[in-house]
Design a protein around this motif. Structure first.
Motif, PDB file in Angstrom:
ATOM      1  N   PHE A   1       0.857  -1.174   0.000  1.00  0.00           N
ATOM      2  CA  PHE A   1       0.000   0.000   0.000  1.00  0.00           C
ATOM      3  C   PHE A   1       0.898   1.230   0.000  1.00  0.00           C
ATOM      4  O   PHE A   1       2.096   1.131   0.266  1.00  0.00           O
ATOM      5  CB  PHE A   1      -0.899   0.009   1.245  1.00  0.00           C
ATOM      6  CG  PHE A   1      -1.900  -1.113   1.270  1.00  0.00           C
ATOM      7  CD1 PHE A   1      -1.519  -2.391   1.657  1.00  0.00           C
ATOM      8  CD2 PHE A   1      -3.205  -0.908   0.885  1.00  0.00           C
ATOM      9  CE1 PHE A   1      -2.435  -3.440   1.663  1.00  0.00           C
ATOM     10  CE2 PHE A   1      -4.131  -1.938   0.894  1.00  0.00           C
ATOM     11  CZ  PHE A   1      -3.740  -3.207   1.271  1.00  0.00           C
ATOM     12  N   ARG A   2       0.324   2.368  -0.278  1.00  0.00           N
ATOM     13  CA  ARG A   2       1.105   3.606  -0.231  1.00  0.00           C
ATOM     14  C   ARG A   2       0.239   4.756   0.268  1.00  0.00           C
ATOM     15  O   ARG A   2      -0.985   4.721   0.136  1.00  0.00           O
ATOM     16  CB  ARG A   2       1.689   3.934  -1.608  1.00  0.00           C
ATOM     17  CG  ARG A   2       0.665   4.289  -2.671  1.00  0.00           C
ATOM     18  CD  ARG A   2       1.355   4.426  -4.030  1.00  0.00           C
ATOM     19  NE  ARG A   2       0.397   4.810  -5.078  1.00  0.00           N
ATOM     20  CZ  ARG A   2       0.715   4.891  -6.373  1.00  0.00           C
ATOM     21  NH1 ARG A   2       1.962   4.625  -6.783  1.00  0.00           N
ATOM     22  NH2 ARG A   2      -0.208   5.248  -7.255  1.00  0.00           N
ATOM     23  N   GLN A   3       0.926   5.731   0.821  1.00  0.00           N
ATOM     24  CA  GLN A   3       0.235   6.915   1.309  1.00  0.00           C
ATOM     25  C   GLN A   3       1.055   8.154   0.968  1.00  0.00           C
ATOM     26  O   GLN A   3       2.202   8.284   1.409  1.00  0.00           O
ATOM     27  CB  GLN A   3      -0.009   6.845   2.812  1.00  0.00           C
ATOM     28  CG  GLN A   3      -0.879   7.967   3.338  1.00  0.00           C
ATOM     29  CD  GLN A   3      -1.376   7.715   4.738  1.00  0.00           C
ATOM     30  OE1 GLN A   3      -0.811   6.940   5.506  1.00  0.00           O
ATOM     31  NE2 GLN A   3      -2.476   8.392   5.112  1.00  0.00           N
ATOM     32  N   ALA A   4       0.466   9.006   0.169  1.00  0.00           N
ATOM     33  CA  ALA A   4       1.092  10.276  -0.201  1.00  0.00           C
ATOM     34  C   ALA A   4       0.672  11.346   0.794  1.00  0.00           C
ATOM     35  O   ALA A   4      -0.368  11.223   1.446  1.00  0.00           O
ATOM     36  CB  ALA A   4       0.673  10.665  -1.615  1.00  0.00           C
ATOM     37  N   PRO A   5       1.463  12.412   0.917  1.00  0.00           N
ATOM     38  CA  PRO A   5       1.123  13.472   1.864  1.00  0.00           C
ATOM     39  C   PRO A   5      -0.266  14.049   1.598  1.00  0.00           C
ATOM     40  O   PRO A   5      -0.607  14.374   0.455  1.00  0.00           O
ATOM     41  CB  PRO A   5       2.210  14.522   1.601  1.00  0.00           C
ATOM     42  CG  PRO A   5       3.358  13.755   1.058  1.00  0.00           C
ATOM     43  CD  PRO A   5       2.751  12.650   0.252  1.00  0.00           C
ATOM     44  N   GLY A   6      -1.075  14.138   2.642  1.00  0.00           N
ATOM     45  CA  GLY A   6      -2.404  14.699   2.521  1.00  0.00           C
ATOM     46  C   GLY A   6      -3.428  13.787   1.889  1.00  0.00           C
ATOM     47  O   GLY A   6      -4.573  14.202   1.654  1.00  0.00           O
ATOM     48  N   LYS A   7      -3.040  12.550   1.616  1.00  0.00           N
ATOM     49  CA  LYS A   7      -3.964  11.610   0.974  1.00  0.00           C
ATOM     50  C   LYS A   7      -4.151  10.377   1.841  1.00  0.00           C
ATOM     51  O   LYS A   7      -3.347  10.080   2.711  1.00  0.00           O
ATOM     52  CB  LYS A   7      -3.450  11.209  -0.412  1.00  0.00           C
ATOM     53  CG  LYS A   7      -3.384  12.356  -1.398  1.00  0.00           C
ATOM     54  CD  LYS A   7      -3.044  11.855  -2.790  1.00  0.00           C
ATOM     55  CE  LYS A   7      -3.059  12.981  -3.800  1.00  0.00           C
ATOM     56  NZ  LYS A   7      -2.756  12.488  -5.183  1.00  0.00           N
ATOM     57  N   GLU A   8      -5.223   9.657   1.567  1.00  0.00           N
ATOM     58  CA  GLU A   8      -5.460   8.419   2.286  1.00  0.00           C
ATOM     59  C   GLU A   8      -4.568   7.306   1.725  1.00  0.00           C
ATOM     60  O   GLU A   8      -4.131   7.351   0.578  1.00  0.00           O
ATOM     61  CB  GLU A   8      -6.932   8.027   2.168  1.00  0.00           C
ATOM     62  CG  GLU A   8      -7.866   8.993   2.876  1.00  0.00           C
ATOM     63  CD  GLU A   8      -9.275   8.442   2.992  1.00  0.00           C
ATOM     64  OE1 GLU A   8     -10.080   9.082   3.692  1.00  0.00           O
ATOM     65  OE2 GLU A   8      -9.562   7.397   2.407  1.00  0.00           O
ATOM     66  N   ARG A   9      -4.361   6.326   2.562  1.00  0.00           N
ATOM     67  CA  ARG A   9      -3.591   5.167   2.135  1.00  0.00           C
ATOM     68  C   ARG A   9      -4.351   4.435   1.026  1.00  0.00           C
ATOM     69  O   ARG A   9      -5.577   4.286   1.095  1.00  0.00           O
ATOM     70  CB  ARG A   9      -3.361   4.242   3.317  1.00  0.00           C
ATOM     71  CG  ARG A   9      -2.462   3.052   3.051  1.00  0.00           C
ATOM     72  CD  ARG A   9      -2.044   2.413   4.347  1.00  0.00           C
ATOM     73  NE  ARG A   9      -3.185   2.001   5.150  1.00  0.00           N
ATOM     74  CZ  ARG A   9      -3.099   1.665   6.440  1.00  0.00           C
ATOM     75  NH1 ARG A   9      -1.944   1.694   7.053  1.00  0.00           N
ATOM     76  NH2 ARG A   9      -4.183   1.289   7.090  1.00  0.00           N
TER      77      ARG A   9
END
Length: 122
Positions: free
Chosen positions: A37-45
Motif C-alpha cells: 500500500f502507499r500513502q502520499a502526503p495529505g492523501k489516504e492510504r
C-alpha cells in the motif's frame, strides 16, 4: 506476532525504476498473502498490489498495472515490488502488510511494516 521490514525506497527521476523489499519474520510466511500500500502526503492510504501465499495470484491497482510487479520468495520470507516507469504521482510512503488471504482492502490486513519513502522527481 509478526515483524515486517521494508527497504529499497529512495529518490529517483521520473521514468526510473526501484525495487522495494519487505522481509517478514515471526510467522509462517509462506502461508499468508502479502500486500503493498502507499500513502502520499495529505492523501489516504491506497492499495498498490497484493500476492497470494503461493505467488500464483496477484492483484494490482489500475494506476500501477503494467508498471509495477509484485513477487515473493518464500525461501527468503520476502516480498518484492518492482516499480518501473515511475511517475511523480507515485511519490509516497510504501507499506507492506500481511494477512491470511488475498485482499485489496487495507483494513483487512493484520500487520504492517514501518514504511519506506519513495520520491519521484520530475
Amino acid at each position: 506476532q509478526v515483524q515486517l521490514v521494508e527497504s529499497g525506497g529512495g529518490l529517483v527521476q521520473a521514468g526510473g525504476s526501484l525495487r522495494l523489499s519487505c522481509a517478514a519474520s515471526g510467522r509462517t510466511f509462506n502461508t499468508y498473502a502479502m500486500g503493498w500500500f502507499r500513502q502520499a502526503p495529505g492523501k489516504e492510504r491506497e492499495f498498490v498490489a497484493a500476492i497470494s501465499w503461493s505467488g500464483g495470484l496477484t492483484y494490482y491497482a489500475d494506476s500501477v498495472k503494467g508498471r509495477f510487479t509484485i513477487s515473493r520468495d518464500n525461501a527468503k520470507n520476502t516480498v518484492y515490488l518492482q516499480m518501473a516507469s515511475l511517475k511523480p504521482e507515485d511519490t509516497a510512503v510504501y507499506y507492506c502488510a500481511i494477512r491470511p488471504f488475498l485482499s485489496r482492502l487495507d483494513y483487512e490486513y493484520e500487520y504492517w511494516g514501518q514504511g519506506t519513502q519513495v520520491t519521484v522527481s520530475s
